[in-house]
Design an enzyme around this catalytic site. Structure first.
Site, PDB file in Angstrom:
ATOM      1  N   CYS A   1      -5.641   1.170   4.674  1.00 26.02           N
ATOM      2  CA  CYS A   1      -4.453   1.123   3.826  1.00 26.02           C
ATOM      3  C   CYS A   1      -3.428   2.160   4.238  1.00 26.02           C
ATOM      4  O   CYS A   1      -2.314   2.164   3.741  1.00 26.02           O
ATOM      5  CB  CYS A   1      -4.821   1.328   2.360  1.00 26.02           C
ATOM      6  SG  CYS A   1      -5.602   2.908   2.033  1.00 26.02           S
TER       7      CYS A   1
ATOM      8  N   CYS B   1       0.837  -1.208   0.000  1.00 26.00           N
ATOM      9  CA  CYS B   1       0.000   0.000   0.000  1.00 26.00           C
ATOM     10  C   CYS B   1       0.870   1.255   0.000  1.00 26.00           C
ATOM     11  O   CYS B   1       0.514   2.268  -0.606  1.00 26.00           O
ATOM     12  CB  CYS B   1      -0.928   0.015   1.211  1.00 26.00           C
ATOM     13  SG  CYS B   1      -2.321  -1.132   1.126  1.00 26.00           S
TER      14      CYS B   1
ATOM     15  N   CYS C   1      -8.209  -2.461  -4.389  1.00 31.89           N
ATOM     16  CA  CYS C   1      -7.490  -3.258  -5.379  1.00 31.89           C
ATOM     17  C   CYS C   1      -8.132  -4.650  -5.481  1.00 31.89           C
ATOM     18  O   CYS C   1      -8.606  -5.207  -4.486  1.00 31.89           O
ATOM     19  CB  CYS C   1      -6.030  -3.400  -4.972  1.00 31.89           C
ATOM     20  SG  CYS C   1      -5.099  -1.862  -5.062  1.00 31.89           S
TER      21      CYS C   1
ATOM     22  N   CYS D   1      -7.239  -7.578  -3.131  1.00 30.92           N
ATOM     23  CA  CYS D   1      -7.424  -7.272  -1.704  1.00 30.92           C
ATOM     24  C   CYS D   1      -8.870  -6.948  -1.362  1.00 30.92           C
ATOM     25  O   CYS D   1      -9.153  -6.417  -0.283  1.00 30.92           O
ATOM     26  CB  CYS D   1      -6.528  -6.111  -1.294  1.00 30.92           C
ATOM     27  SG  CYS D   1      -4.770  -6.465  -1.515  1.00 30.92           S
TER      28      CYS D   1
END
Ligand code: SF4
Length: 258
Positions: free
Chosen positions: A239, A129, A211, A214
């Protein structure tokens, strides 16, 4: 910069944020954004193309506000999210500025952790991240005075006390959360009424979209952000975009400062 001057700077940010917070509380979304657009200093709105962010983008584009719209193209986004960037630009006639990770950073991360090393440990996930989100975010916010986000109090327990304006002393700006008091039902009704384009993944069980590797769909009754980094146990996982360092890490001995 001395500890004393750092403390003074943080205090000034906090005082400005408090005044702004009170002013924003009395306004509707259009009024909140217009107020920020009219302030001295550059305002940047970072969008993940999630439903909240689409509401804000529509308001900025519809009122032609002087607010820069930016997004972090991490390289791991869903195809649906990438397609929505273009569609949103066309719909509102705006530019959504893309910020990308540095290739050298990605190469170094992959060499150390592997492409999907974020599943292996919280540290490796934060490192990913950091490279794909936090460093590009720093570039997006460079020189900005105001950072507009789509944070809402109802998104998670971690965000339950989100104010309309808060000092982000670490980044040297005021963070503005104009949808802090909107609930998801109000957001959905607004999107439907205004015909605002949204990510089709929302209707497939993804209330919060990050994302692709994730993010998973959530089950009925799960918290909105349960599908983000679902393999981690920390209930407050984020994140890092919206978790600035504590004042104590910015100001030496801050816990003793009065
Ligand atoms: S959400 Fe996942 S893929 Fe995206 S930057 Fe963070 S760890 Fe990397």
């Amino acid at each position: 910069m001395t500890t004393q001057s750092l403390k003074a700077e943080v205090a000034a940010f906090e005082a400005e944020a408090k005044v702004l917070n009170d002013r924003l509380a009395d306004l509707d979304l259009a009024g909140r954004l217009a107020l920020v657009a009219g302030l001295a200093g550059r305002a940047v709105f970072t969008t993940s193309l999630g439903i909240e962010d689409q509401v804000i983008t529509a308001a900025i584009g519809g009122d032609h506000l002087d607010i820069q719209v930016a997004t972090l193209k991490t390289g791991r986004l869903f195809n649906e999210t990438v397609a929505l960037i273009d569609k949103t630009e066309e719909t509102y006639g705006i530019l959504i500025k893309r910020y990308y990770p540095e290739k050298a950073d990605i190469d170094a991360y992959v060499a150390q952790h592997g492409m999907n090393g974020f599943y292996e440990s919280v540290e490796a996930r934060h490192a990913c991240c950091g490279v794909r989100k936090l460093k590009p975010l720093a570039r997006a916010l460079d020189g900005a005075s105001y950072w507009i986000t789509g944070l809402r109090r109802g998104q998670s327990g971690n965000r339950a006390t989100t104010p309309f304006a808060e000092a982000d002393a670490e980044r040297g700006l005021i963070k503005i959360n104009p949808l802090a008091d909107w609930d998801i039902e109000t957001i959905q009704a607004h999107v439907a009424a205004e015909g605002i384009p949204v990510n089709p993944l929302h209707s497939r069980g993804y209330p919060s979209i990050g994302c692709e590797p994730c993010t998973r769909a959530i089950k009925p009754g799960e918290p909105e952000r349960a599908g983000r980094w679902w393999w981690e146990n920390d209930e407050k996982r984020e994140c890092g975009l919206h978790v600035p360092e504590a004042a104590s890490s910015i100001i030496p001995n801050a816990s003793n400062a009065a």
